[in-house]
Design a protein around this motif. Structure first.
Motif, mmCIF file in Angstrom:
data_model
loop_
_atom_site.group_PDB
_atom_site.id
_atom_site.type_symbol
_atom_site.label_atom_id
_atom_site.label_comp_id
_atom_site.label_asym_id
_atom_site.label_seq_id
_atom_site.Cartn_x
_atom_site.Cartn_y
_atom_site.Cartn_z
ATOM 1 N N LYS A 35 0.820 -1.213 0.000
ATOM 2 C CA LYS A 35 0.000 0.000 0.000
ATOM 3 C C LYS A 35 0.854 1.263 0.000
ATOM 4 O O LYS A 35 0.383 2.335 -0.378
ATOM 5 N N LEU A 36 2.102 1.148 0.443
ATOM 6 C CA LEU A 36 3.009 2.297 0.425
ATOM 7 C C LEU A 36 3.914 2.281 -0.805
ATOM 8 O O LEU A 36 4.841 3.087 -0.907
ATOM 9 N N GLY A 37 3.640 1.346 -1.721
ATOM 10 C CA GLY A 37 4.391 1.306 -2.978
ATOM 11 C C GLY A 37 5.552 0.340 -2.999
ATOM 12 O O GLY A 37 6.348 0.361 -3.953
ATOM 13 N N TYR A 38 5.663 -0.516 -1.992
ATOM 14 C CA TYR A 38 6.776 -1.465 -1.913
ATOM 15 C C TYR A 38 6.209 -2.873 -1.810
ATOM 16 O O TYR A 38 5.913 -3.367 -0.721
ATOM 17 N N ASP A 39 6.064 -3.505 -2.971
ATOM 18 C CA ASP A 39 5.391 -4.796 -2.984
ATOM 19 C C ASP A 39 6.336 -5.985 -3.099
ATOM 20 O O ASP A 39 5.885 -7.130 -3.194
ATOM 21 N N ASP A 40 7.658 -5.743 -3.092
ATOM 22 C CA ASP A 40 8.580 -6.875 -3.235
ATOM 23 C C ASP A 40 9.715 -6.847 -2.207
ATOM 24 O O ASP A 40 10.755 -7.475 -2.400
ATOM 25 N N VAL A 41 9.546 -6.114 -1.105
ATOM 26 C CA VAL A 41 10.550 -6.094 -0.045
ATOM 27 C C VAL A 41 10.539 -7.446 0.671
ATOM 28 O O VAL A 41 9.487 -7.973 1.030
ATOM 29 N N MET A 42 11.720 -8.005 0.874
ATOM 30 C CA MET A 42 11.833 -9.322 1.498
ATOM 31 C C MET A 42 11.553 -9.244 2.995
ATOM 32 O O MET A 42 11.901 -8.265 3.657
ATOM 33 N N LEU A 43 10.942 -10.310 3.520
ATOM 34 C CA LEU A 43 10.632 -10.410 4.940
ATOM 35 C C LEU A 43 11.640 -11.294 5.663
ATOM 36 O O LEU A 43 12.152 -12.268 5.105
ATOM 37 N N ALA A 44 11.880 -10.971 6.925
ATOM 38 C CA ALA A 44 12.613 -11.852 7.829
ATOM 39 C C ALA A 44 11.904 -11.818 9.179
ATOM 40 O O ALA A 44 11.354 -10.781 9.572
ATOM 41 N N ILE A 45 11.891 -12.944 9.874
ATOM 42 C CA ILE A 45 11.278 -13.023 11.198
ATOM 43 C C ILE A 45 12.387 -12.901 12.231
ATOM 44 O O ILE A 45 13.178 -13.826 12.424
ATOM 45 N N SER A 46 12.469 -11.740 12.874
ATOM 46 C CA SER A 46 13.537 -11.501 13.845
ATOM 47 C C SER A 46 13.228 -12.114 15.208
ATOM 48 O O SER A 46 14.147 -12.331 16.011
ATOM 49 N N GLU A 47 11.963 -12.365 15.492
ATOM 50 C CA GLU A 47 11.560 -13.090 16.700
ATOM 51 C C GLU A 47 10.232 -13.775 16.439
ATOM 52 O O GLU A 47 9.318 -13.187 15.857
ATOM 53 N N THR A 48 10.131 -15.005 16.899
ATOM 54 C CA THR A 48 8.848 -15.680 17.030
ATOM 55 C C THR A 48 9.047 -16.830 17.995
ATOM 56 O O THR A 48 10.176 -17.249 18.245
ATOM 57 N N GLY A 49 7.961 -17.325 18.532
ATOM 58 C CA GLY A 49 8.067 -18.427 19.479
ATOM 59 C C GLY A 49 6.770 -18.592 20.240
ATOM 60 O O GLY A 49 5.738 -18.001 19.881
ATOM 61 N N TRP A 50 6.830 -19.397 21.291
ATOM 62 C CA TRP A 50 5.639 -19.664 22.102
ATOM 63 C C TRP A 50 6.104 -19.888 23.540
ATOM 64 O O TRP A 50 7.052 -20.639 23.769
ATOM 65 N N PRO A 51 5.475 -19.247 24.523
ATOM 66 C CA PRO A 51 5.911 -19.423 25.919
ATOM 67 C C PRO A 51 5.512 -20.802 26.446
ATOM 68 O O PRO A 51 4.484 -21.358 26.044
ATOM 69 N N HIS A 52 6.312 -21.310 27.368
ATOM 70 C CA HIS A 52 6.038 -22.648 27.907
ATOM 71 C C HIS A 52 5.490 -22.612 29.331
ATOM 72 O O HIS A 52 5.212 -23.661 29.921
#
Length: 364
Positions: A265-282
């Motif tokens: 929507k801001l004009g950048y439709d091909d910028v690559m993604l990276a997940i810098s954090e994800t997880g699940w608490p135990h």
């Protein structure tokens, strides 16, 4: 986040033996782990690097650029992400000499023997904009990123990408994914950031937690997000975006694609993604169990190391560098109990639950 029902799987918690292969092979999209150190009972850096190696971790993300840890990673088959602290951003933005000094001290002193691949400038900078200082740091973020990149370029270093990790609270809309948009108050910062990332072929780093989206729905007595969907249990249910017709089998893909559409929507439709954090608490709040944490992280790893790459419905086949949060529980973090229980390992180095970082040696 750094300062931040189910069928029991037969292989989970039957013992605390590692289910981790010990060969040196690294899969094409090697899974990373975030190594936070806000704890008073954690193993030494030397022991921690040994543990990362034994787990066949392909990437590690540091929340600083600690010299001892970077020295210990020298010669290791691990790609490293280092971080510029939020309180250093404005100084670097205002002074190229400070940017040069930071790079000389934290990158050139270790690179290339230590495989630094990412310099992350700041941490979730747009999550707090309540003070004048917060706003100044937000305004200075992209200028600081540019200065760090300029120094690396002047040194002839082309294979270190520069970016910044942002939390999902940057989003104004996330559902359905095609409605994804950034909050209006941060769009003035987001456009120059996306321009830089696009121009340097870097990544848009996102801290993305399906757990929080699911948990908030439970607290608000909303039933739209099921635990199956949040845990990446494939095949149990699907959601079709009414505008795009894309079919989603898990909440993580929905969240990631909402960012994809927000960028477009801001004009950048091909910028690559990276997940810098994800997880699940135990441990902690509702849904925070070892069984759920094991299932989420194993399903995440399976998704991310699949060959050919799975990507997301809006970005099929795309490689998404991914870091699991976190290596250890961190008992000095503030907030609810959940905040202190994201670790894969106990303080003695034994696994909190079973997780297979590379998926090698499995049939699924």
């Amino acid at each position: 986040m750094e300062n931040k029902k189910f069928p029991k799987m037969a292989f989970v918690l039957l013992s605390f033996l590692y289910l981790l292969p010990f060969s040196g092979a690294v899969v094409p999209n090697a899974i990373g782990i975030s190594y936070g150190r806000l704890g008073d009972n954690l193993p030494s850096p030397a022991r921690s690097i040994e543990l990362l190696q034994s787990m066949n971790v392909g990437r590690v993300k540091l929340y600083d650029a600690d010299h001892e840890i970077l020295n210990l990673l020298s010669g290791k088959n691990i790609d490293v992400a280092i971080t510029v602290a939020n309180d250093e951003i404005s100084g670097i933005a205002a002074n190229q000499h400070l940017a040069d000094q930071w790079v000389y001290e934290h990158v050139l002193a270790h690179y290339p023997k230590t495989r630094i691949r990412f310099v992350l400038v700041g941490h979730e900078v747009f999550s707090s904009l309540s003070t004048d200082q917060d706003m100044q740091i937000a305004r200075d973020l992209v200028p600081a990123i540019r200065r760090i990149k300029n120094t690396l370029k002047a040194q002839g270093i082309r294979n270190i990408k520069v970016g910044t990790p942002l939390a999902m609270d940057m989003m104004g809309m996330t559902f359905p994914p095609s409605n994804g948009s950034f909050k209006p108050e941060i769009r003035e910062f987001m456009v120059p950031l996306l321009k830089f990332i696009n121009g340097t072929k870097s990544y848009f780093f996102v801290d993305v937690y399906p757990y929080f989206a699911w948990f908030e729905g439970q607290v608000m007595n909303q039933t739209g997000i099921s635990l199956d969907f949040a845990l990446l249990r494939s095949g149990n249910e699907t959601y079709t975006d009414p505008q795009t017709g894309l079919v989603y089998t898990n909440l993580l893909d929905q969240m990631l694609d909402s960012v994809v559409y927000a960028m477009a929507k801001l004009g950048y439709d091909d910028v690559m993604l990276a997940i810098s954090e994800t997880g699940w608490p135990h441990e902690g709040e509702s849904g925070a169990t070892r069984e759920n944490a094991a299932e989420y992280n194993n399903n995440l790893i399976r998704k991310m190391v699949t060959v050919p790459n799975a990507g997301t419905p809006a970005r099929p086949g795309e490689v998404i560098p991914t870091y699991i949060f976190s290596l250890y529980d961190e008992d000095q973090k503030y907030g609810p109990a959940t905040e202190r229980h994201w670790g894969l390992l106990n303080p003695d180095g034994s696994p909190v639950y079973l997780v297979n970082i590379t998926r090698k040696g499995t049939s699924d």
